[in-house]
Write a protein that holds these residues in place. Structure first.
Motif, short mmCIF file in Angstrom:
data_model
loop_
_atom_site.label_atom_id
_atom_site.label_comp_id
_atom_site.label_asym_id
_atom_site.label_seq_id
_atom_site.Cartn_x
_atom_site.Cartn_y
_atom_site.Cartn_z
N GLN A 48 -14.26 -0.81 -0.46
CA GLN A 48 -14.01 0.63 -0.40
C GLN A 48 -14.79 1.30 0.72
OE1 GLN A 48 -14.94 2.10 -4.29
NE2 GLN A 48 -12.92 1.62 -5.09
N ALA A 88 -5.61 6.35 5.40
CA ALA A 88 -4.93 6.79 4.17
C ALA A 88 -4.09 5.66 3.57
CB ALA A 88 -4.05 8.00 4.47
N VAL A 89 -3.40 4.90 4.42
CA VAL A 89 -2.59 3.79 3.93
C VAL A 89 -3.48 2.69 3.36
CG1 VAL A 89 -1.04 1.91 4.66
CG2 VAL A 89 -0.62 4.25 5.42
N ALA A 91 -6.41 3.02 2.06
CA ALA A 91 -7.18 3.46 0.90
C ALA A 91 -6.34 3.56 -0.36
CB ALA A 91 -7.82 4.82 1.20
N ARG A 92 -5.03 3.40 -0.21
CA ARG A 92 -4.18 3.47 -1.40
C ARG A 92 -4.52 2.35 -2.35
NH1 ARG A 92 1.85 3.46 0.54
NH2 ARG A 92 1.21 1.32 0.36
N PRO A 93 -4.55 2.65 -3.65
CA PRO A 93 -4.82 1.57 -4.61
C PRO A 93 -3.64 0.61 -4.66
CG PRO A 93 -4.35 3.62 -5.75
CD PRO A 93 -4.37 3.93 -4.29
N GLY A 94 -3.96 -0.65 -4.72
CA GLY A 94 -2.92 -1.67 -4.77
C GLY A 94 -3.24 -2.69 -5.84
N LYS A 95 -2.33 -3.58 -6.02
CA LYS A 95 -2.51 -4.63 -7.02
C LYS A 95 -3.43 -5.70 -6.45
CE LYS A 95 0.09 -7.82 -9.86
NZ LYS A 95 1.42 -8.37 -10.15
#
Length: 113
Positions: A48, A88-89, A91-95
């Motif tokens: 992060q 921004a892309v 930092a998106r939460p992902g699996k």
């Protein structure tokens, strides 16, 4: 860092106030950035905190805008927006993929294909 600060103060004696001011601001900004980064690493995982390094060029450009009054070109502003979009892309939460479930699983027989 100490040598840089000493060199900045020596330049001031020669009459180059702008160079010494920018150099001192650089030393202070670097020390502050490292301190904030270390504090963030205490509280958050590296995954992060690391993407925030994308902001380094933006802070440099904004600092030059505020301190020196130098404004970027339209291409420079577009590059700044592209960096913010990438952050921004990213930092998106992902699996999350568990370590043993990655493609190939890291097993030797899967690596010899």
């Amino acid at each position: 860092m100490r040598e840089m600060a000493v060199a900045c103060f020596q330049l001031e004696a020669d009459g180059s106030d702008t160079v010494s001011t920018v150099g001192l601001a650089l030393v202070i900004a670097s020390a502050l950035a490292w301190s904030i980064g270390n504090l963030l690493l205490r509280e958050y995982p590296v995954s992060q905190v690391a993407p925030l390094s994308l902001l380094i060029p933006l802070f440099g450009i904004v600092s030059s805008m505020l301190i020196l009054g130098q404004w970027p070109s339209a291409l420079g502003l577009a590059a700044m927006l592209l960096i913010l979009l990438a952050l921004a892309v990213g930092a998106r939460p992902g699996k999350a993929v568990p370590a043993g479930r990655q493609r190939g699983g890291g097993r030797r027989e899967n690596l010899q294909r």
